[in-house]
Design an enzyme around this catalytic site. Sequence first.
Site, mmCIF file in Angstrom:
data_model
loop_
_atom_site.group_PDB
_atom_site.id
_atom_site.type_symbol
_atom_site.label_atom_id
_atom_site.label_comp_id
_atom_site.label_asym_id
_atom_site.label_seq_id
_atom_site.Cartn_x
_atom_site.Cartn_y
_atom_site.Cartn_z
ATOM 1 N N ASP A 74 58.659 40.242 54.842
ATOM 2 C CA ASP A 74 58.529 38.908 55.374
ATOM 3 C C ASP A 74 59.193 37.794 54.518
ATOM 4 O O ASP A 74 59.343 38.007 53.441
ATOM 5 C CB ASP A 74 57.405 38.717 55.882
ATOM 6 C CG ASP A 74 56.096 38.626 54.612
ATOM 7 O OD1 ASP A 74 56.260 39.338 53.738
ATOM 8 O OD2 ASP A 74 55.392 37.624 54.668
ATOM 9 N N GLU A 139 53.207 39.501 53.329
ATOM 10 C CA GLU A 139 52.804 38.577 51.688
ATOM 11 C C GLU A 139 53.083 37.448 51.654
ATOM 12 O O GLU A 139 52.135 36.427 50.823
ATOM 13 C CB GLU A 139 53.999 39.548 51.011
ATOM 14 C CG GLU A 139 53.864 39.077 49.518
ATOM 15 C CD GLU A 139 54.189 37.914 48.777
ATOM 16 O OE1 GLU A 139 53.742 37.377 47.772
ATOM 17 O OE2 GLU A 139 54.957 37.082 49.532
HETATM 18 ZN ZN LIG Z 1 58.120 36.810 47.425
#
Ligand SMILES: [Zn+2]
Length: 391
Positions: A74, A139
Amino acid sequence: MEILLPDKEPLLSFLQDIIRIPSPSTKERGVVERVAEEMKRVGFAEVFIDEMGNVVGRIGSGGGKRLLYDAHTDTVGIGDPSAWSRDPYGAEIEEGVLYGRGAADNKGALAAMIYGAKSLIDAGLALIGDLYVVGTVQEEDCEGYAVGLLCRKVKPKAVVLGEPTNLQIARGQRGRVMLVVTVYGRSCHASTPELGLNAIYEMNKVVAGVKALNSKLAQHPLLGPGSIAVTRMESSSASLVAIPDRCQAHLDRRLTWGEDEELALAQVREIIQEKGVEAQVETMVYEARSHTGYPCRQRKYFPAWLLEEEHPLVQMGARAVKKALGYEPQIIGWRFSTDGVATKGELGIPTIGFGPGEEAHCHTTEDQARVEDLVKAARVYAQFALDFLGR
Ligand SMILES: [Zn+2]
């Protein structure tokens, strides 16, 4: 063992492909599927997408020690597109630099890890144990959650994070905890404010204490100081002619080595008590559904983590850089937060960081990675796996 040379052109065109597929947190499906396809194409022994939607590839003997490489799929958004001098999803290469959202953070490392593994596959080298290359999800919104879930199943002996280190070795970072303070007042007509208790004025006392707290927080020579900042404030009142009875402030608390959630909460409670304000403080909660529909929920507490400079994994990382690239890397600490909060901070798995790209380009309109550095990173990923899982 001889240094292995990854293929530059396919690495680059694969990276361009995954930069051209936008992948904000919880919407990584397109990239995850493209990564799985590439892993299969280059010959990983096993490729799967787990229940949360992480893409996982494995090479090796199918038994013994496990090493896990982690880069996230992501990215943050692009903000105002007109602020970019190039197409953020164009993945243009100009004078040896590849530009685009995710080039530094973190798709460049993911491509380098896959092509590092490919050079091991192509060389037909037998590993004693398994290398897992993982493209994690979400993340940027909740670092550690996705990789933590996976590590509880795979149980790796060590983790290498691909977050940008400019080809140096990272051995830790500050942690963080996101707090919310709620202050209660007493409403009344705004024409007679002396009859009520203004929650905003009460919150001001807490905010002053929070600001002053910065100078008292712990320090660490590598990770830096703990810090605290008010990042958002909102109040509620019956109308614009009523005294607010409630005010909420969000706090971003960075935790240096030796600081944790409990300490952070206690320090804010002490301020509340000292100022004589009616208030409470708690840790915020992350809640989301992943691209596979998996329900995620956890407190927004991300522990600091650190390995000693002398730790065998740090030293092995430094030796792999020396062998593959010919120089002694600097051993650094990251300023930002990474999946290490779960792998080392929570689960205690020895973790280091190594990646192409620079921390300064992350989340900016200048997101980029040098082409040569992507290839160099792939060489180091191959070398390190060979050192860790070789004879
Ligand atoms: Zn990163």
